[in-house]
Design a protein around this motif. Structure first.
Motif, PDB file in Angstrom:
ATOM      1  N   TYR A 120       0.836  -1.199   0.000  1.00  0.00           N
ATOM      2  CA  TYR A 120       0.000   0.000   0.000  1.00  0.00           C
ATOM      3  C   TYR A 120       0.875   1.255   0.000  1.00  0.00           C
ATOM      4  N   PHE A 121       1.934   1.248   0.800  1.00  0.00           N
ATOM      5  CA  PHE A 121       2.829   2.397   0.867  1.00  0.00           C
ATOM      6  C   PHE A 121       3.528   2.640  -0.468  1.00  0.00           C
ATOM      7  N   VAL A 122       3.910   1.574  -1.161  1.00  0.00           N
ATOM      8  CA  VAL A 122       4.633   1.724  -2.429  1.00  0.00           C
ATOM      9  C   VAL A 122       3.820   2.546  -3.420  1.00  0.00           C
ATOM     10  N   ASP A 123       2.521   2.338  -3.452  1.00  0.00           N
ATOM     11  CA  ASP A 123       1.665   3.064  -4.389  1.00  0.00           C
ATOM     12  C   ASP A 123       1.377   4.492  -3.939  1.00  0.00           C
ATOM     13  N   LYS A 124       1.473   4.754  -2.655  1.00  0.00           N
ATOM     14  CA  LYS A 124       1.012   6.036  -2.121  1.00  0.00           C
ATOM     15  C   LYS A 124       2.141   6.984  -1.730  1.00  0.00           C
ATOM     16  N   ALA A 125       3.296   6.461  -1.363  1.00  0.00           N
ATOM     17  CA  ALA A 125       4.361   7.281  -0.782  1.00  0.00           C
ATOM     18  C   ALA A 125       5.137   8.048  -1.845  1.00  0.00           C
ATOM     19  N   LEU A 126       5.895   9.057  -1.400  1.00  0.00           N
ATOM     20  CA  LEU A 126       6.847   9.732  -2.270  1.00  0.00           C
ATOM     21  C   LEU A 126       7.876   8.727  -2.757  1.00  0.00           C
ATOM     22  N   ILE A 127       8.403   8.958  -3.949  1.00  0.00           N
ATOM     23  CA  ILE A 127       9.318   7.978  -4.527  1.00  0.00           C
ATOM     24  C   ILE A 127      10.574   7.820  -3.674  1.00  0.00           C
ATOM     25  N   GLU A 128      11.034   8.908  -3.029  1.00  0.00           N
ATOM     26  CA  GLU A 128      12.207   8.790  -2.150  1.00  0.00           C
ATOM     27  C   GLU A 128      11.941   7.836  -0.996  1.00  0.00           C
ATOM     28  N   ASP A 129      10.685   7.779  -0.547  1.00  0.00           N
ATOM     29  CA  ASP A 129      10.339   6.934   0.595  1.00  0.00           C
ATOM     30  C   ASP A 129      10.037   5.497   0.191  1.00  0.00           C
ATOM     31  N   VAL A 130      10.000   5.235  -1.114  1.00  0.00           N
ATOM     32  CA  VAL A 130       9.835   3.859  -1.585  1.00  0.00           C
ATOM     33  C   VAL A 130      11.167   3.108  -1.516  1.00  0.00           C
ATOM     34  N   ILE A 131      12.270   3.843  -1.589  1.00  0.00           N
ATOM     35  CA  ILE A 131      13.590   3.199  -1.623  1.00  0.00           C
ATOM     36  C   ILE A 131      13.849   2.331  -0.395  1.00  0.00           C
ATOM     37  N   PRO A 132      13.575   2.795   0.853  1.00  0.00           N
ATOM     38  CA  PRO A 132      13.803   1.890   1.997  1.00  0.00           C
ATOM     39  C   PRO A 132      12.929   0.643   1.954  1.00  0.00           C
TER      40      PRO A 132
ATOM     41  N   LEU B 118      12.055  -0.858  -0.887  1.00  0.00           N
ATOM     42  CA  LEU B 118      12.729  -1.695  -1.885  1.00  0.00           C
ATOM     43  C   LEU B 118      13.927  -2.407  -1.267  1.00  0.00           C
ATOM     44  N   VAL B 119      14.733  -1.672  -0.514  1.00  0.00           N
ATOM     45  CA  VAL B 119      15.923  -2.270   0.105  1.00  0.00           C
ATOM     46  C   VAL B 119      15.528  -3.372   1.080  1.00  0.00           C
ATOM     47  N   ALA B 120      14.498  -3.121   1.895  1.00  0.00           N
ATOM     48  CA  ALA B 120      14.057  -4.126   2.869  1.00  0.00           C
ATOM     49  C   ALA B 120      13.505  -5.364   2.172  1.00  0.00           C
ATOM     50  N   SER B 121      12.723  -5.169   1.117  1.00  0.00           N
ATOM     51  CA  SER B 121      12.151  -6.321   0.410  1.00  0.00           C
ATOM     52  C   SER B 121      13.241  -7.153  -0.246  1.00  0.00           C
ATOM     53  N   PHE B 122      14.304  -6.494  -0.720  1.00  0.00           N
ATOM     54  CA  PHE B 122      15.427  -7.230  -1.308  1.00  0.00           C
ATOM     55  C   PHE B 122      16.170  -8.027  -0.240  1.00  0.00           C
ATOM     56  N   ARG B 123      16.459  -7.399   0.885  1.00  0.00           N
ATOM     57  CA  ARG B 123      17.223  -8.071   1.939  1.00  0.00           C
ATOM     58  C   ARG B 123      16.419  -9.169   2.616  1.00  0.00           C
ATOM     59  N   CYS B 124      15.098  -9.007   2.651  1.00  0.00           N
ATOM     60  CA  CYS B 124      14.241 -10.013   3.287  1.00  0.00           C
ATOM     61  C   CYS B 124      13.706 -11.036   2.287  1.00  0.00           C
ATOM     62  N   ASN B 125      14.141 -10.921   1.038  1.00  0.00           N
ATOM     63  CA  ASN B 125      13.769 -11.885  -0.001  1.00  0.00           C
ATOM     64  C   ASN B 125      12.259 -11.947  -0.219  1.00  0.00           C
ATOM     65  N   SER B 126      11.628 -10.795  -0.219  1.00  0.00           N
ATOM     66  CA  SER B 126      10.199 -10.708  -0.509  1.00  0.00           C
ATOM     67  C   SER B 126      10.045 -10.320  -1.979  1.00  0.00           C
ATOM     68  N   LYS B 127       9.967 -11.313  -2.847  1.00  0.00           N
ATOM     69  CA  LYS B 127      10.052 -11.068  -4.285  1.00  0.00           C
ATOM     70  C   LYS B 127       8.861 -10.292  -4.831  1.00  0.00           C
ATOM     71  N   GLN B 128       7.679 -10.571  -4.337  1.00  0.00           N
ATOM     72  CA  GLN B 128       6.503  -9.879  -4.851  1.00  0.00           C
ATOM     73  C   GLN B 128       6.547  -8.394  -4.490  1.00  0.00           C
ATOM     74  N   LEU B 129       6.904  -8.096  -3.259  1.00  0.00           N
ATOM     75  CA  LEU B 129       7.031  -6.707  -2.830  1.00  0.00           C
ATOM     76  C   LEU B 129       8.171  -6.025  -3.579  1.00  0.00           C
TER      77      LEU B 129
END
Length: 586
Positions: free
Chosen positions: A186-198, A200-211
């Motif tokens: 939900y945040f990815v669609d609504k937040a500022l693009i700068e705030d999507v980066i953390p 993205l980083v968390a989903s990569f490190r936590c291996n959440s492929k869909q997110l």
């Protein structure tokens, strides 16, 4: 992490029990003895966790310097991660002899994902492990101090959810991971693009492929430039983002042939590398030997975002950067500094003339940005006699900056910056004027591509005895805003010329170096005048040859110059006309 969590459509309501009074009662509870028993068990386990006086905790986890007592048998049953952790010897302990308690540090537990988990987020996750209930988000860490914000997707809200994600993923609490993934989507669609980066980083490190896939799509369609992507996106993810951007450009017909970097782009990279290495002497040397300026490279933006405060101060001391220049995303250096929240950087920028009233394209001042990034815990919870939190200091600095500018009733412009602007204005005017004399149609097209208003600028470039500024009195009286607008338009025009006519641009620079102004030919003895005129004709011929060389290198017949392109169908944009006529060198 080996486990991969995918979001399912199954209900996760069982993790959302009421967080208030745990002594549930009523007809529904009395009619369901199993529910009543589970509720009582949950309440008892919560009491066990919260009451240190019971003294049954047999281990500690240190979070933000605070030791939190835990019961190993309970955590081991609830989480395979803790089962494995507690089965190994612990080198750190608290106590003496038989009363030794193993002590674990949250920073070490989070090392595999390199994530941060604060005490508030850890307590919520720990409470869930004990009770299977999700407590409400603590407002002191999950909201911001901007009174106008609805806290639906501000940065503290996102950061708190990311902390929960790191903890639940590391501790292998699958049902909690799924719940948090939904929230982060939900945040990815609504937040500022700068705030999507953390996220993205968390989903990569936590291996959440869909997110992660959703984050990549959002970033690839954003206006974040390549510098930000290189600095802030994991290198393993970056190629996919670049690939999606290339596909999007090709699909829209805006893709350009990719060749080696231009000299201008290489110059920008060298400036950034000098800043990265904290080598101001090298930076000054590059500025002297190259036509790329600090403003061309948005060097102060870059240093403010990624360098040590001492480096930012050194760049400021050069007095060569426009502190109120906006980058391609419409952000001034003060907007960038507000996101980083380093008091010494903000103070230095304001002291040197950065305007606190400047707004982003969506109307946000630096103060508003800073407030939306600050948690109440970091702003309001300041104990008497203790040093203020840096977040509070940043907000105070920006508030004073706003008041100072408002009190003056005008934008404050430092004389050093204005002098540098005037110097660059004369230099760019000289180049555009020379191009307009020799290649009027091409120069006009370059102005159009730079999205500059051609008519008033073209009138201002009328020859009046100088390759530079035609009316010095007008320039001296020009408002700061008008000066910046004209400077930006001329800079963009010069960049377009260097991009599409690199050889011709180099010869124009040589011409200006040898012929300082139009009156230069009329000075000196008759013999000197004749020599100057011959040199003038040689330089002019060199420019013409360079022009046709640029045309030939793009495999376009000389008769198909930009002047013909500019007279083509009015339905085609200048950018498309040039793209259709010339294979651009980028």
């Amino acid at each position: 992490m080996e486990n991969e969590y995918e979001i399912s459509s199954s209900s996760l309501s069982f993790v959302s029990f009421p967080a208030g009074d745990t002594n549930l009662s009523g007809p529904e509870i009395e009619a369901n003895p199993d529910y009543l028993s589970l509720s009582m068990l949950s309440s008892s386990l919560e009491k066990l966790r919260l009451d240190p006086g019971l003294g049954y905790a047999d281990a500690e986890i240190v979070v933000d310097g605070v030791p939190v007592g835990v019961h190993r048998c309970l955590l081991a049953v609830r989480s395979e991660y803790f089962q494995g952790l507690f089965s190994k010897p612990c080198n750190d302990s608290q106590g003496n002899g038989s009363n030794d308690k193993p002590r674990y540090h949250m920073a070490e537990l989070m090392a595999p994902t390199r994530g941060y988990v604060g005490i508030e987020a850890f307590n919520v996750v720990l409470n869930y492990l004990y009770t299977a209930k999700m407590k409400p988000s603590p407002p002191e860490v999950s909201t911001c101090v901007n009174d106008q914000c609805d806290h639906d997707a501000c940065r503290p809200t996102i950061d708190y959810a990311v902390e929960l994600m790191y903890a639940s993923s590391t501790f292998q609490i699958q049902e909690l991971v799924l719940l948090l993934q939904r929230r982060l989507l939900y945040f990815v669609d609504k937040a500022l693009i700068e705030d999507v980066i953390p996220i993205l980083v968390a989903s990569f490190r936590c291996n959440s492929k869909q997110l992660l896939s959703h984050c990549i799509q959002r970033v690839s369609m954003s206006d974040l430039d390549s510098v930000v992507l290189e600095k802030e996106i994991p290198p393993e993810v970056l190629p996919e983002i670049k690939s999606l951007r290339n596909e999007s450009n090709q699909g829209s017909g805006s893709a350009l042939p990719q060749e080696d970097l231009t000299d201008h782009q290489k110059g920008i990279q060298r400036i950034h590398k000098a800043i990265d290495s904290d080598d101001v002497e090298l930076l000054e040397l590059l500025l002297k030997e190259s036509r790329v300026t600090l403003n061309d490279a948005f060097a102060l933006h870059y240093a403010t975002a990624y360098s040590d405060p001492k480096v930012v101060k050194k760049v400021l001391d050069l007095k060569l950067a426009d502190l109120n220049l906006k980058n391609s995303r419409g952000l001034t250096v003060l907007h960038v500094a507000a996101r980083r929240k380093v008091p010494s950087i903000l103070g230095a920028l304001l002291e040197n003339g950065a305007c606190a009233l400047e707004t982003t394209p969506d109307g946000q001042t630096a103060l508003c940005i800073c407030r939306k990034l600050t948690r109440p815990k970091d702003y309001e919870d300041i104990q008497k006699g203790k040093e203020s939190n840096k977040d509070q200091v940043c907000i105070d600095l920006l508030e004073r900056g706003m008041k100072n500018v408002s009190a003056s009733g005008r934008r404050l412009v430092r004389s050093e910056v204005t002098a540098a602007d005037l110097h660059m204005l004369g230099y760019f005017e000289s180049r555009v004027k020379m191009a307009a004399m020799l290649f009027p149609a091409e120069a006009r097209t370059a102005m159009e591509m730079a999205e500059a208003d051609w008519t008033p600028l073209y009138k201002g470039l009328a020859l009046k005895g100088s390759w530079g500024t035609g009316n010095s009195n007008e320039t001296a009286c020009m408002s700061a805003e008008r000066l910046q607008q004209k400077l930006q338009a001329l800079r963009k025009t010069v960049e377009m010329g260097e991009r599409y006519f690199p050889n011709c641009s180099e010869e124009i620079v040589k011409f200006i170096d040898d012929m300082p102004d139009a009156m230069y030919l009329e000075k000196g003895t008759e013999e000197e005048k004749e020599s100057k005129k011959r040199r003038y004709m040689e330089l002019r011929d060199d420019i013409q040859r360079a022009f046709y060389k640029d045309i030939a290198e793009t495999n376009v017949p000389a008769s198909s110059s930009l002047s013909q392109a500019s007279s083509s169908s009015s339905s085609s944009s200048p950018r498309n006309r040039i793209r259709n006529r010339i294979k651009l060198k980028v």
